[in-house]
Design a protein around this motif. Structure first.
Motif, PDB file in Angstrom:
ATOM      1  N   ILE A  43      -9.659   4.556  -0.826  1.00  0.00           N
ATOM      2  CA  ILE A  43     -10.944   5.209  -0.591  1.00  0.00           C
ATOM      3  C   ILE A  43     -11.890   4.090  -0.183  1.00  0.00           C
ATOM      4  CG2 ILE A  43     -12.795   6.563  -1.622  1.00  0.00           C
ATOM      5  CD1 ILE A  43      -9.982   7.983  -1.439  1.00  0.00           C
ATOM      6  N   TYR A  52     -17.626  16.316   0.289  1.00  0.00           N
ATOM      7  CA  TYR A  52     -17.521  17.281  -0.799  1.00  0.00           C
ATOM      8  C   TYR A  52     -18.878  17.317  -1.489  1.00  0.00           C
ATOM      9  CZ  TYR A  52     -16.301  19.472  -5.206  1.00  0.00           C
ATOM     10  OH  TYR A  52     -16.271  20.307  -6.297  1.00  0.00           O
ATOM     11  N   HIS A 100      -8.392  10.484   6.717  1.00  0.00           N
ATOM     12  CA  HIS A 100      -9.651  11.212   6.910  1.00  0.00           C
ATOM     13  C   HIS A 100     -10.750  10.225   7.252  1.00  0.00           C
ATOM     14  CE1 HIS A 100      -8.146  14.941   5.116  1.00  0.00           C
ATOM     15  NE2 HIS A 100      -7.625  14.189   4.166  1.00  0.00           N
ATOM     16  N   VAL A 145     -10.589   7.511   4.354  1.00  0.00           N
ATOM     17  CA  VAL A 145      -9.473   7.675   3.422  1.00  0.00           C
ATOM     18  C   VAL A 145      -8.243   7.206   4.175  1.00  0.00           C
ATOM     19  CG1 VAL A 145      -8.117   9.281   2.033  1.00  0.00           C
ATOM     20  CG2 VAL A 145     -10.571   9.683   2.355  1.00  0.00           C
ATOM     21  N   GLN A 194     -11.744  15.606  -5.952  1.00  0.00           N
ATOM     22  CA  GLN A 194     -11.586  16.866  -5.211  1.00  0.00           C
ATOM     23  C   GLN A 194     -10.515  16.739  -4.129  1.00  0.00           C
ATOM     24  OE1 GLN A 194     -12.633  19.869  -5.661  1.00  0.00           O
ATOM     25  NE2 GLN A 194     -11.875  20.719  -3.752  1.00  0.00           N
ATOM     26  N   LEU A 195     -10.557  15.672  -3.372  1.00  0.00           N
ATOM     27  CA  LEU A 195      -9.582  15.448  -2.297  1.00  0.00           C
ATOM     28  C   LEU A 195      -8.157  15.405  -2.842  1.00  0.00           C
ATOM     29  CD1 LEU A 195      -8.932  14.594   0.701  1.00  0.00           C
ATOM     30  CD2 LEU A 195      -9.150  12.243  -0.122  1.00  0.00           C
ATOM     31  N   TYR A 246     -14.944  12.319   4.992  1.00  0.00           N
ATOM     32  CA  TYR A 246     -14.569  13.446   4.135  1.00  0.00           C
ATOM     33  C   TYR A 246     -15.771  13.786   3.259  1.00  0.00           C
ATOM     34  CZ  TYR A 246     -12.427  16.157   0.419  1.00  0.00           C
ATOM     35  OH  TYR A 246     -12.134  17.144  -0.493  1.00  0.00           O
ATOM     36  N   ALA A 275     -15.781  13.013  -5.123  1.00  0.00           N
ATOM     37  CA  ALA A 275     -15.164  13.463  -3.875  1.00  0.00           C
ATOM     38  C   ALA A 275     -13.678  13.123  -3.844  1.00  0.00           C
ATOM     39  CB  ALA A 275     -15.869  12.840  -2.670  1.00  0.00           C
ATOM     40  N   THR A 276     -13.328  11.972  -4.377  1.00  0.00           N
ATOM     41  CA  THR A 276     -11.915  11.575  -4.413  1.00  0.00           C
ATOM     42  C   THR A 276     -11.121  12.513  -5.305  1.00  0.00           C
ATOM     43  OG1 THR A 276     -12.505   9.275  -4.005  1.00  0.00           O
ATOM     44  CG2 THR A 276     -10.330   9.691  -4.977  1.00  0.00           C
ATOM     45  N   GLU A 288      -7.209  19.032  -4.095  1.00  0.00           N
ATOM     46  CA  GLU A 288      -7.062  20.060  -3.059  1.00  0.00           C
ATOM     47  C   GLU A 288      -5.880  19.784  -2.139  1.00  0.00           C
ATOM     48  OE1 GLU A 288      -9.962  18.917   0.729  1.00  0.00           O
ATOM     49  OE2 GLU A 288     -10.764  20.154  -0.854  1.00  0.00           O
ATOM     50  N   GLN A 289      -5.527  18.515  -1.959  1.00  0.00           N
ATOM     51  CA  GLN A 289      -4.416  18.188  -1.067  1.00  0.00           C
ATOM     52  C   GLN A 289      -3.165  17.751  -1.825  1.00  0.00           C
ATOM     53  OE1 GLN A 289      -5.685  15.715   2.203  1.00  0.00           O
ATOM     54  NE2 GLN A 289      -7.388  17.060   2.653  1.00  0.00           N
TER      55      GLN A 289
END
Length: 119
Positions: A50, A33, A28, A41, A82-83, A31, A79-80, A86-87
């Motif tokens: 990151i 959030y 990414h 990323v 969340q990433l 990214y 943000a990390t 979510e993935q």
């Protein structure tokens, strides 16, 4: 677009090119959030990197890496998290800083691995 934004984009592209030359896969760019943004990323050898990119054309402000504030670190961690959730990423996470110092005569890229810890 401001000169600062242009330099930021150019610096991020230099960092991407550098990472690819070192065998990283770019997953990414930029990214986002909430109020957080991760510049790059990437992954390599079962590590999720990151990466915060810092670009400067002058050293008058001191160490480039020291411009990553506690607030920025907190946002990167958020943000990390969340990433990864979510993935459904199942890799060890490492926080890096790539500093780029560029003038008309000099171009220097430094990759600071494990630049900070989130615990």
């Amino acid at each position: 677009m401001s000169i600062q934004n242009e330099h930021g984009r150019a610096g991020e592209q230099m960092a991407v090119d550098y990472l690819k030359s070192k065998g990283y896969t770019i997953l990414h760019r930029n990214y986002r959030y909430l109020k957080a943004e991760i510049d790059i990323v990437a992954s390599k050898d079962d590590i999720l990197a990151i990466i915060e990119v810092k670009y400067r054309s002058s050293t008058s402000l001191g160490s480039i890496a020291e411009t990553v504030t506690k607030k920025k670190i907190k946002l990167l961690v958020m943000a990390t998290d969340q990433l990864v959730r979510e993935q459904n990423i199942n890799l060890d996470v490492r926080f890096d800083i790539i500093t780029i110092f560029k003038t008309r005569d000099i171009e220097r890229i430094e990759h600071l691995k494990d630049a900070f810890y989130h615990f």
